[in-house]
Design a protein around this motif. Structure first.
Motif, PDB file in Angstrom:
ATOM      1  N   LYS A 195      29.269  35.011  43.855  1.00  0.00           N
ATOM      2  CA  LYS A 195      30.484  34.699  44.616  1.00  0.00           C
ATOM      3  C   LYS A 195      31.680  35.453  44.046  1.00  0.00           C
ATOM      4  CE  LYS A 195      29.091  30.060  46.123  1.00  0.00           C
ATOM      5  NZ  LYS A 195      29.372  28.602  46.041  1.00  0.00           N
ATOM      6  N   GLU A 196      31.744  35.537  42.712  1.00  0.00           N
ATOM      7  CA  GLU A 196      32.831  36.254  42.058  1.00  0.00           C
ATOM      8  C   GLU A 196      32.814  37.727  42.443  1.00  0.00           C
ATOM      9  OE1 GLU A 196      34.696  36.410  37.526  1.00  0.00           O
ATOM     10  OE2 GLU A 196      32.533  36.187  37.795  1.00  0.00           O
ATOM     11  N   GLN A 199      33.781  38.178  46.123  1.00  0.00           N
ATOM     12  CA  GLN A 199      35.229  38.027  46.294  1.00  0.00           C
ATOM     13  C   GLN A 199      35.948  39.332  45.961  1.00  0.00           C
ATOM     14  OE1 GLN A 199      37.927  36.283  47.893  1.00  0.00           O
ATOM     15  NE2 GLN A 199      36.822  34.523  47.028  1.00  0.00           N
ATOM     16  N   LYS A 202      35.319  41.808  48.680  1.00  0.00           N
ATOM     17  CA  LYS A 202      36.188  41.479  49.818  1.00  0.00           C
ATOM     18  C   LYS A 202      37.567  42.108  49.658  1.00  0.00           C
ATOM     19  CE  LYS A 202      38.537  37.509  51.870  1.00  0.00           C
ATOM     20  NZ  LYS A 202      38.739  36.035  51.764  1.00  0.00           N
ATOM     21  N   CYS A 241      30.665  39.869  53.635  1.00  0.00           N
ATOM     22  CA  CYS A 241      31.950  39.167  53.557  1.00  0.00           C
ATOM     23  C   CYS A 241      32.182  38.322  54.805  1.00  0.00           C
ATOM     24  CB  CYS A 241      33.085  40.167  53.370  1.00  0.00           C
ATOM     25  SG  CYS A 241      33.083  40.994  51.752  1.00  0.00           S
ATOM     26  N   GLU A 245      32.481  34.256  54.616  1.00  0.00           N
ATOM     27  CA  GLU A 245      33.700  33.596  55.082  1.00  0.00           C
ATOM     28  C   GLU A 245      33.386  32.627  56.225  1.00  0.00           C
ATOM     29  OE1 GLU A 245      36.273  36.911  56.002  1.00  0.00           O
ATOM     30  OE2 GLU A 245      37.461  36.526  54.205  1.00  0.00           O
ATOM     31  N   LEU A 250      32.930  31.657  50.807  1.00  0.00           N
ATOM     32  CA  LEU A 250      34.108  32.243  50.151  1.00  0.00           C
ATOM     33  C   LEU A 250      35.346  31.495  50.601  1.00  0.00           C
ATOM     34  CD1 LEU A 250      33.665  36.136  50.249  1.00  0.00           C
ATOM     35  CD2 LEU A 250      33.392  34.588  48.313  1.00  0.00           C
TER      36      LEU A 250
END
Length: 250
Positions: A195-196, A199, A202, A241, A245, A250
């Protein structure tokens, strides 16, 4: 959200399925049986052919549906969906996307053990919202693992506290395990590190920049990227992404 769901559903390869006509006819019979026994509306969707077969129980009269079309050239029963409260409709699409992603992450033989249940507000014949229980089951897959036949059931919710329906859950009907709307195991598909990294992707960071920021080797970052793509069933960073989302990762 529905457009994103369409992309994922229709991009499946749908390789030839043995006895497809027999399986489709069996699916139609199952849908008709549910409509008759539960007085519900059942919608069998053939994702490969992009067609649906609708069976109407008595709830259709309560909702004021015309009951004219039993076969439509769409996987979406738009006459009914147009009556769903907009907030509930978006919740429904989001949960269905999460459900699709979840099923693609588990063994093919176990897919039939899962179903999605959503509580919806739908306008009745008088224009007033009533509560309806929506259930989604995938009852057929292609030989290559593509999700092929989907069954949606719309049941009237009884006006009694013991018949309360949760806002949205995925349930394993074999084990009884429930994954609720906010905390089900889909949210754990990506690790904290993944996830990091996603992000940072993104925000336009390249693998070298991500590696420097996180103190990782570029090979480790690239391995995480490939794991993210595989887990989310996507082919590129932009799509990853969008999926993350859209599904609340995210």
């Amino acid at each position: 959200m529905r457009d994103l769901l369409d992309i994922k559903l229709f991009s499946q390869p749908f390789d030839a399925t043995q006895n497809s006509t027999i399986k489709l006819n069996n699916g139609k019979q199952i849908a008709q049986m549910y409509a008759k026994l539960e007085n519900c509306i059942s919608v069998l969707s053939d994702l490969k052919a992009r067609k649906s077969y609708i069976s109407y129980g008595s709830i259709a009269d309560l909702l004021g549906l015309q009951k004219k079309e039993t076969e439509i050239n769409s996987i979406w029963e738009d006459e009914l969906l147009s009556r769903v409260h907009p907030e509930d409709l978006q919740k429904k699409y989001r949960l269905e996307f999460q459900f699709f992603q979840l099923l693609n992450s588990i063994d093919l033989a176990n897919r039939a053990n899962y179903e999605l249940i959503t509580k919806l507000r739908i306008r009745n014949l008088e224009g007033k919202y009533i509560f309806v229980k929506h259930r989604l089951l995938y009852i057929g897959s292609s030989e290559d693992g593509s999700i092929w036949l989907a069954l949606c059931l719309y049941n009237l919710i009884y006006e009694h506290p013991e018949f309360e329906i949760p806002q949205g859950i995925i349930i394993n009907t074999q084990s009884g395990k429930i994954m609720d709307y906010n905390h089900h195991e889909f949210s754990q598909i990506l690790s904290l590190r993944e996830k990091e990294i996603l992000q940072l992707i993104k925000h336009g960071r390249r693998s070298k920049e991500i590696a420097d920021k996180l103190g990782l080797s570029i090979n480790t970052v690239n391995r995480h990227r490939q794991n993210i793509f595989q887990k989310l069933n996507v082919t590129n960073a932009m799509e990853a992404c969008r999926v993350a989302e859209g599904t609340g990762l995210l």
